[in-house]
Design an enzyme around this catalytic site. Structure first.
Site, PDB file in Angstrom:
ATOM      1  N   SER A   1      32.535  47.621  -2.837  1.00 56.69           N
ATOM      2  CA  SER A   1      31.793  48.780  -2.331  1.00 56.69           C
ATOM      3  C   SER A   1      30.279  48.611  -2.316  1.00 56.69           C
ATOM      4  CB  SER A   1      32.163  50.032  -3.126  1.00 56.69           C
ATOM      5  OG  SER A   1      33.410  50.537  -2.692  1.00 56.69           O
TER       6      SER A   1
ATOM      7  N   GLY B   1      30.477  48.535  -7.257  1.00 58.90           N
ATOM      8  CA  GLY B   1      31.604  48.058  -6.466  1.00 58.90           C
ATOM      9  C   GLY B   1      32.678  47.574  -7.412  1.00 58.90           C
TER      10      GLY B   1
END
Length: 267
Positions: A74, A214
């Site tokens: 992410s 992430g």
């Protein structure tokens, strides 16, 4: 005689080049310091790079891993948002996509989102939809312009950054983030300003923290935290990855910033 003179000049030139190269290498080594933060990784493999943009001093933990590439997960929402804005796949940070009604892993994902709120909540579906709107051709072109990691999007337009083909190292994340801070990426400045604003996670009187986590959701076996922190007299860019979660990577970053005196303990 002319041949001898030419040979001497060539030899002298090679010597100067060698000396110059050695000097540059030594200067880089002097600018790089080792971070002694073993305890923060709690026995897990990982790395951290921290760089001052005021004096270019770089601090590294686990030097052997700083150049190793991993999937960005992410953290790719940062360049994805930039590309979305630059290609007009989204109008601005406030543009809303309607939730499709599919219940996903996290409650915070299961609602309408804007570009900014989807960044904040790491709502994967929003950025997957936007990547599809951008399309493979434009996505590939922009990732090459950004020189982002290995620039490989063959893993599919809605998944290439998720445990797939796109990979990037901590050092490459630092370089990308530094250019974003300085607004030197090959995109419009207003879009770079927008994305930096969207990344704000904590604002205090003496610092502003911008970051993005992430996590590889399939097994929680890879976590990232990348971003930068503005303090009164400097800006520090950082990138951490660990064989764990993005939350762990963020916690390591915050503790290191405190140990370095960049953030006051207790804040």
């Amino acid at each position: 005689m002319k041949m001898i003179k030419a040979a001497v000049i060539l030899l002298f030139s090679v010597m100067l080049t060698s000396i110059g190269s050695t000097t540059v290498t030594e200067a880089k080594q002097e600018q790089t310091k080792e971070l002694e933060i073993d305890e923060l990784f709690n026995g897990k493999e990982g790395t951290m790079v921290l760089k001052s943009l005021k004096n270019d001093k770089v601090y590294e933990y686990n030097k052997e891993r700083v150049s190793k590439r991993f999937t960005p997960e992410s953290t790719f929402k940062v360049p994805n948002a930039l590309i979305g804005l630059q290609t007009s796949a989204v109008r601005d940070e406030y543009e809303v996509k309607r939730w499709d009604g599919v219940v996903r892993e996290f409650d915070s994902w299961n609602r309408d989102h804007s570009l900014a709120s989807a960044m904040r909540e790491s709502a994967m579906w929003f950025y997957q939809d936007m990547a599809k709107d951008i399309g493979e051709t434009r996505m590939q072109e922009k990732i090459r312009m950004l020189e982002y990691g290995n620039q490989d999007i063959t893993g599919g337009i809605q998944s290439f950054w998720l445990d797939s083909s796109l990979k990037i190292s901590a050092l490459e994340q630092i370089n990308f983030m530094e250019k974003l801070v300085k607004e030197e990426l090959p995109f419009e400045e207003k879009h770079q300003k927008t994305v930096k604003r969207m990344m704000i996670q904590n604002e205090q009187d003496d610092y502003t923290l911008h970051g993005k986590t992430g996590t590889r959701l399939s097994d929680l076996g890879l976590g990232w935290y990348v971003g930068f922190i503005d303090i009164k007299k400097d800006t520090w860019v950082f990138a951490v990855n660990i064989n764990g979660s993005g939350t762990e990577a963020k916690n390591i970053t915050l503790e290191t910033l405190k140990q370095m005196g960049i953030i006051e303990v207790g804040k």
